[in-house]
Design a protein around this motif. Structure first.
Motif, PDB file in Angstrom:
ATOM      1  N   THR A 149       0.831  -1.203   0.000  1.00  0.00           N
ATOM      2  CA  THR A 149       0.000   0.000   0.000  1.00  0.00           C
ATOM      3  C   THR A 149       0.865   1.252   0.000  1.00  0.00           C
ATOM      4  O   THR A 149       0.602   2.200  -0.753  1.00  0.00           O
ATOM      5  N   GLU A 150       1.901   1.263   0.816  1.00  0.00           N
ATOM      6  CA  GLU A 150       2.801   2.428   0.858  1.00  0.00           C
ATOM      7  C   GLU A 150       3.491   2.622  -0.493  1.00  0.00           C
ATOM      8  O   GLU A 150       3.578   3.734  -1.008  1.00  0.00           O
ATOM      9  N   ARG A 151       3.950   1.544  -1.081  1.00  0.00           N
ATOM     10  CA  ARG A 151       4.634   1.621  -2.375  1.00  0.00           C
ATOM     11  C   ARG A 151       3.649   2.055  -3.470  1.00  0.00           C
ATOM     12  O   ARG A 151       4.000   2.841  -4.351  1.00  0.00           O
ATOM     13  N   ILE A 152       2.421   1.568  -3.419  1.00  0.00           N
ATOM     14  CA  ILE A 152       1.394   1.971  -4.389  1.00  0.00           C
ATOM     15  C   ILE A 152       1.116   3.460  -4.274  1.00  0.00           C
ATOM     16  O   ILE A 152       0.991   4.166  -5.280  1.00  0.00           O
ATOM     17  N   ASN A 153       1.039   3.965  -3.052  1.00  0.00           N
ATOM     18  CA  ASN A 153       0.804   5.400  -2.856  1.00  0.00           C
ATOM     19  C   ASN A 153       1.948   6.226  -3.435  1.00  0.00           C
ATOM     20  O   ASN A 153       1.713   7.271  -4.052  1.00  0.00           O
ATOM     21  N   GLN A 154       3.181   5.769  -3.238  1.00  0.00           N
ATOM     22  CA  GLN A 154       4.331   6.485  -3.788  1.00  0.00           C
ATOM     23  C   GLN A 154       4.300   6.485  -5.318  1.00  0.00           C
ATOM     24  O   GLN A 154       4.539   7.516  -5.950  1.00  0.00           O
ATOM     25  N   LEU A 155       4.029   5.333  -5.901  1.00  0.00           N
ATOM     26  CA  LEU A 155       3.997   5.247  -7.363  1.00  0.00           C
ATOM     27  C   LEU A 155       2.847   6.058  -7.955  1.00  0.00           C
ATOM     28  O   LEU A 155       2.978   6.643  -9.028  1.00  0.00           O
ATOM     29  N   SER A 156       1.721   6.094  -7.268  1.00  0.00           N
ATOM     30  CA  SER A 156       0.590   6.889  -7.752  1.00  0.00           C
ATOM     31  C   SER A 156       0.955   8.367  -7.796  1.00  0.00           C
ATOM     32  O   SER A 156       0.631   9.069  -8.769  1.00  0.00           O
ATOM     33  N   ALA A 157       1.646   8.821  -6.761  1.00  0.00           N
ATOM     34  CA  ALA A 157       2.083  10.219  -6.744  1.00  0.00           C
ATOM     35  C   ALA A 157       3.087  10.476  -7.866  1.00  0.00           C
ATOM     36  O   ALA A 157       3.041  11.528  -8.533  1.00  0.00           O
ATOM     37  N   HIS A 158       3.988   9.540  -8.112  1.00  0.00           N
ATOM     38  CA  HIS A 158       4.962   9.677  -9.195  1.00  0.00           C
ATOM     39  C   HIS A 158       4.262   9.767 -10.549  1.00  0.00           C
ATOM     40  O   HIS A 158       4.626  10.596 -11.392  1.00  0.00           O
ATOM     41  N   LEU A 159       3.245   8.927 -10.741  1.00  0.00           N
ATOM     42  CA  LEU A 159       2.571   8.901 -12.039  1.00  0.00           C
ATOM     43  C   LEU A 159       1.688  10.121 -12.274  1.00  0.00           C
ATOM     44  O   LEU A 159       1.391  10.445 -13.429  1.00  0.00           O
ATOM     45  N   LYS A 160       1.285  10.792 -11.213  1.00  0.00           N
ATOM     46  CA  LYS A 160       0.541  12.040 -11.410  1.00  0.00           C
ATOM     47  C   LYS A 160       1.435  13.093 -12.047  1.00  0.00           C
ATOM     48  O   LYS A 160       0.980  13.910 -12.850  1.00  0.00           O
ATOM     49  N   GLU A 161       2.710  13.061 -11.710  1.00  0.00           N
ATOM     50  CA  GLU A 161       3.665  14.028 -12.263  1.00  0.00           C
ATOM     51  C   GLU A 161       4.240  13.552 -13.602  1.00  0.00           C
ATOM     52  O   GLU A 161       4.494  14.349 -14.496  1.00  0.00           O
ATOM     53  N   HIS A 162       4.451  12.241 -13.734  1.00  0.00           N
ATOM     54  CA  HIS A 162       5.068  11.670 -14.937  1.00  0.00           C
ATOM     55  C   HIS A 162       4.076  10.707 -15.595  1.00  0.00           C
ATOM     56  O   HIS A 162       4.215   9.491 -15.531  1.00  0.00           O
ATOM     57  N   SER A 163       3.108  11.261 -16.266  1.00  0.00           N
ATOM     58  CA  SER A 163       1.998  10.457 -16.784  1.00  0.00           C
ATOM     59  C   SER A 163       2.390   9.519 -17.920  1.00  0.00           C
ATOM     60  O   SER A 163       1.662   8.572 -18.207  1.00  0.00           O
ATOM     61  N   LYS A 164       3.529   9.734 -18.555  1.00  0.00           N
ATOM     62  CA  LYS A 164       3.920   8.881 -19.682  1.00  0.00           C
ATOM     63  C   LYS A 164       4.924   7.795 -19.288  1.00  0.00           C
ATOM     64  O   LYS A 164       5.493   7.140 -20.150  1.00  0.00           O
ATOM     65  N   ASP A 165       5.115   7.595 -18.001  1.00  0.00           N
ATOM     66  CA  ASP A 165       6.043   6.579 -17.507  1.00  0.00           C
ATOM     67  C   ASP A 165       5.323   5.228 -17.469  1.00  0.00           C
ATOM     68  O   ASP A 165       4.780   4.808 -16.457  1.00  0.00           O
ATOM     69  N   PHE A 166       5.328   4.542 -18.609  1.00  0.00           N
ATOM     70  CA  PHE A 166       4.542   3.314 -18.740  1.00  0.00           C
ATOM     71  C   PHE A 166       5.148   2.148 -17.976  1.00  0.00           C
ATOM     72  O   PHE A 166       4.439   1.246 -17.558  1.00  0.00           O
ATOM     73  N   SER A 167       6.455   2.151 -17.782  1.00  0.00           N
ATOM     74  CA  SER A 167       7.101   1.096 -17.001  1.00  0.00           C
ATOM     75  C   SER A 167       6.632   1.143 -15.551  1.00  0.00           C
ATOM     76  O   SER A 167       6.307   0.111 -14.953  1.00  0.00           O
ATOM     77  N   SER A 168       6.575   2.347 -14.998  1.00  0.00           N
ATOM     78  CA  SER A 168       6.099   2.494 -13.625  1.00  0.00           C
ATOM     79  C   SER A 168       4.609   2.182 -13.524  1.00  0.00           C
ATOM     80  O   SER A 168       4.158   1.616 -12.531  1.00  0.00           O
ATOM     81  N   ARG A 169       3.864   2.516 -14.544  1.00  0.00           N
ATOM     82  CA  ARG A 169       2.424   2.213 -14.550  1.00  0.00           C
ATOM     83  C   ARG A 169       2.202   0.709 -14.516  1.00  0.00           C
ATOM     84  O   ARG A 169       1.351   0.203 -13.785  1.00  0.00           O
ATOM     85  N   ARG A 170       3.001  -0.026 -15.289  1.00  0.00           N
ATOM     86  CA  ARG A 170       2.885  -1.487 -15.303  1.00  0.00           C
ATOM     87  C   ARG A 170       3.248  -2.059 -13.932  1.00  0.00           C
ATOM     88  O   ARG A 170       2.576  -2.961 -13.429  1.00  0.00           O
ATOM     89  N   SER A 171       4.298  -1.528 -13.331  1.00  0.00           N
ATOM     90  CA  SER A 171       4.689  -1.972 -11.988  1.00  0.00           C
ATOM     91  C   SER A 171       3.580  -1.684 -10.979  1.00  0.00           C
ATOM     92  O   SER A 171       3.309  -2.507 -10.098  1.00  0.00           O
ATOM     93  N   LEU A 172       2.961  -0.532 -11.104  1.00  0.00           N
ATOM     94  CA  LEU A 172       1.858  -0.170 -10.213  1.00  0.00           C
ATOM     95  C   LEU A 172       0.709  -1.163 -10.342  1.00  0.00           C
ATOM     96  O   LEU A 172       0.173  -1.638  -9.338  1.00  0.00           O
ATOM     97  N   LEU A 173       0.350  -1.501 -11.563  1.00  0.00           N
ATOM     98  CA  LEU A 173      -0.755  -2.434 -11.781  1.00  0.00           C
ATOM     99  C   LEU A 173      -0.423  -3.827 -11.235  1.00  0.00           C
ATOM    100  O   LEU A 173      -1.287  -4.510 -10.683  1.00  0.00           O
ATOM    101  N   LYS A 174       0.835  -4.242 -11.353  1.00  0.00           N
ATOM    102  CA  LYS A 174       1.241  -5.534 -10.793  1.00  0.00           C
ATOM    103  C   LYS A 174       1.140  -5.522  -9.268  1.00  0.00           C
ATOM    104  O   LYS A 174       0.698  -6.493  -8.655  1.00  0.00           O
ATOM    105  N   MET A 175       1.545  -4.405  -8.657  1.00  0.00           N
ATOM    106  CA  MET A 175       1.470  -4.289  -7.196  1.00  0.00           C
ATOM    107  C   MET A 175       0.023  -4.284  -6.722  1.00  0.00           C
ATOM    108  O   MET A 175      -0.303  -4.890  -5.701  1.00  0.00           O
TER     109      MET A 175
END
Length: 89
Positions: free
Chosen positions: A33-59
């Motif tokens: 949950t903590e890691r998901i929250n961090q990645l969600s905040a990252h993706l709000k700023e970097h919306s085209k980071d598809f690698s991180s988006r995939r990692s988020l969905l896996k988590m």
């Protein structure tokens, strides 16, 4: 971007079932949950980071499976856990 050791220790302290517990379902869900929250905040700023988006969905999928396991084991414990984590709306 990964969790710092201090952050992990704090999460362990909150969700441990016994003093040496670092791998119970509660702790794993809390760490995810903590890691998901961090990645969600990252993706709000970097919306085209598809690698991180995939990692988020896996988590999110992993956390969903762990929560389903906790729910099957003990419904009251599941409700308490999601309340403590502030997830599921």
């Amino acid at each position: 971007m990964a969790l710092l050791q201090e952050e992990k220790q704090e999460i362990f302290g909150k969700y441990q079932l016994h003093p040496t517990d670092t791998g119970s379902s509660d702790v794993q869900v809390a760490l995810l949950t903590e890691r998901i929250n961090q990645l969600s905040a990252h993706l709000k700023e970097h919306s085209k980071d598809f690698s991180s988006r995939r990692s988020l969905l896996k988590m999110i999928g992993q956390r969903k499976r762990l929560l389903a396991y906790v729910r099957r084991q003990d419904l009251n414990h599941y409700k308490e856990l999601i309340q403590r984590l502030g997830i599921r709306g």
